[in-house]
Write an enzyme that holds these catalytic residues in place. Structure first.
Site, PDB file in Angstrom:
ATOM      1  N   GLY A   1       0.809  -1.218   0.000  1.00 14.61           N
ATOM      2  CA  GLY A   1       0.000   0.000   0.000  1.00 14.61           C
ATOM      3  C   GLY A   1       0.839   1.262   0.000  1.00 14.61           C
ATOM      4  N   HIS A   2       1.936   1.276   0.756  1.00 12.45           N
ATOM      5  CA  HIS A   2       2.808   2.452   0.799  1.00 12.45           C
ATOM      6  C   HIS A   2       3.474   2.684  -0.561  1.00 12.45           C
ATOM      7  CE1 HIS A   2       2.228   2.993   5.052  1.00 12.45           C
ATOM      8  NE2 HIS A   2       2.653   1.762   5.316  1.00 12.45           N
TER       9      HIS A   2
END
Length: 498
Positions: free
Chosen positions: A58-59
């Site tokens: 996600g990052h």
């Protein structure tokens, strides 16, 4: 074909094949690096920032558009700095070779030498960090037009105005500029520039696109003073916590923070942020005011650390970053300007009592082979002078704790009928003790009867080993330092890594 011609043909074929492999594709302005072209990318580019990413991270997904935007900005400015990326899930050997342990990992290669990237993850942060590592600490602003363009270009820009660029004051400013990677610095000795911004010699002004618009430094010119001024005024009066601001919040010079846990979904930001602006302004430089969106899945661990659930928002806490993070909870939970002002005032005067997390005592806390301890019953049970009490301090998410659980349950069953031994456990993420700091998970300690001496267990986590530890009164668990280092796992989770 002669033997020499055959060898030549083979060499040419290998050369052509290598050249084909070395070709680098470009995706949205970012070079796509793999095992075949990695070395040539480093060799052919004096300055190259490489992101090792995982497609499912996600990052990494959040970074991707900012990374591409940074690449575009650098290209448009004519910079020779390149941005590249490596799919670490596909290029596993490459990731392993370059010590990639998490995603995203960014490494900057400057003429072949590697530097760990420690800047922000917005496009401007990336560009500013790279420019600092490859060029002068501060841009020379030789005209009003250049100064205006420089200030307009950046969210935060720090400009030093010095008639003599060789003066001690100008050199000190450049030292600060060289030390602070997060922001862009400019410097000018041009009379028309000083006149345009209505400043005198040796002035330092922080220009920004929020709050007051600009702040002028008016203190003694020392390295620490100027750096602290930048740390304080480069951030909004109320800072929203996210992956881009986290480092600036916790790495800044202000170590006391008021944290407001709010829900965007419930409209808390619109309702409460204006309420706390006045006290935030009043305590600026002493207490940093931070908002945390309780709806964000990435913030679950932070909420847990403060004993807060999503449904508890809105809520406020005060923390003081020291060797041990001190927490303070208001008696009045109301988020109003008046209440927050009184809460922070009492904190700065040292009138508040520290808050220690504790869970409610479960009804069956002492009905099973392993006794359950929480903050409110710990001392009564662990410091019972008539019993040896073995306590495991664990974290629910800790892999090592999960592996130990069945063994520890067997240990409890073994001693359940022993009137002089108690086998107990405590969730150290949800319960805190004023007189005992737990850092590693799991931590196993024996509290000896009569003396209440606490001895930490440092050997193998087995039924036999733990039994020997108890039967020997803690003697067996005291391995020599060298043996402890061999027995301990390298990846034992630590509380300060939350």
């Amino acid at each position: 074909m002669s033997k020499m011609n055959a060898i030549t043909a083979i060499i040419l074929a290998v050369y052509c094949l290598s050249y084909a492999f070395a070709k680098i594709e470009v995706d949205d302005g970012v070079l796509v690096i793999n095992t075949e072209n990695f070395e040539s990318a480093i060799k052919d580019n004096d300055y190259i920032l490489i992101e090792f990413y995982a497609p499912w991270c996600g990052h990494c997904k959040a970074l991707a558009p900012e990374y591409a935007k940074a690449a575009k900005k650098l290209a448009e400015s004519g910079s020779n700095i390149k941005l590249a990326k490596v799919d670490a899930i596909v290029e596993t050997e490459l990731a392993e070779k370059h010590s990639v342990r998490g995603y995203p990992t960014l490494k900057f290669y400057r003429r072949g030498f590697v530097i760990e990237y420690n800047g922000g993850r917005m496009a401007d942060d990336i560009v500013n960090w790279l420019l600092k590592k490859t060029g002068p600490a501060a841009k020379d602003l030789t005209s009003v037009e250049k100064a205006k363009a420089f200030i307009d270009e950046h969210e935060v820009a720090i400009v030093g105005f010095f008639k003599d660029l060789e003066s001690e004051e100008a050199k000190l400013f450049l030292e600060v500029a060289n030390a602070v990677d997060d922001y862009s610095f400019g410097i000018s000795n041009t009379e028309e520039v000083l006149k345009e911004y209505e400043v005198e010699d040796h002035a330092i002004v922080l220009f920004k696109k929020f709050d007051e618009g600009k702040n002028k430094y008016d203190g003694e010119l020392t390295f620490e003073n100027v750096k602290n001024f930048i740390n304080i005024y480069s951030l909004p009066i109320i800072v929203d916590f996210n992956q881009d601001t986290a480092q600036k919040i916790f790495g800044g010079s202000v170590k006391s923070h008021l944290l407001a846990f709010l829900s965007k979904e419930a409209g808390h930001f619109e309702k409460y942020v204006d309420e706390i602006k006045k006290p935030a302004q009043e305590f600026r430089g002493k207490v940093l005011f931070v908002t945390i969106n309780a709806d964000e899945p990435d913030h679950e661990r932070i909420l847990e650390f403060f004993g807060i659930k999503k449904d508890d928002a809105p809520a406020i806490r005060l923390i003081k970053l020291d060797e041990d993070m001190e927490k303070y909870k208001p008696e009045n939970p109301e988020i109003s300007g008046k209440n927050v002002l009184e809460f922070v005032t009492a904190f700065t005067k040292g009138e508040l009592k520290r808050h220690f997390l504790t869970q409610e005592l479960p009804e069956d806390w002492n009905l099973n082979p392993v006794t359950v301890l929480v903050g409110i019953n710990f001392h009564k049970i662990a410091f019972n002078k008539e019993k040896d009490v073995l306590v495991e301090f664990y974290a629910p998410w800790c892999g090592h704790c999960k592996q130990l659980a069945p063994i520890y349950e067997e240990l409890g069953k073994k001693y359940k009928d022993n009137q002089s031994v108690v086998i107990a456990k405590m969730d150290a993420t949800a319960n805190e003790l004023e007189d005992l700091k737990i850092v590693n998970y799991p931590t196993i300690m024996l509290f000896k009867k009569e003396t209440n001496e606490a001895i930490e267990y440092n050997k193998e986590r087995t039924l036999e080993g733990l039994s020997k530890f108890i039967e020997s009164g803690g003697v067996y668990g005291q391995a020599p330092k060298e043996a402890q280092e061999e027995d301990e796992d390298d990846d034992v989770p630590r509380k300060d890594e939350l």
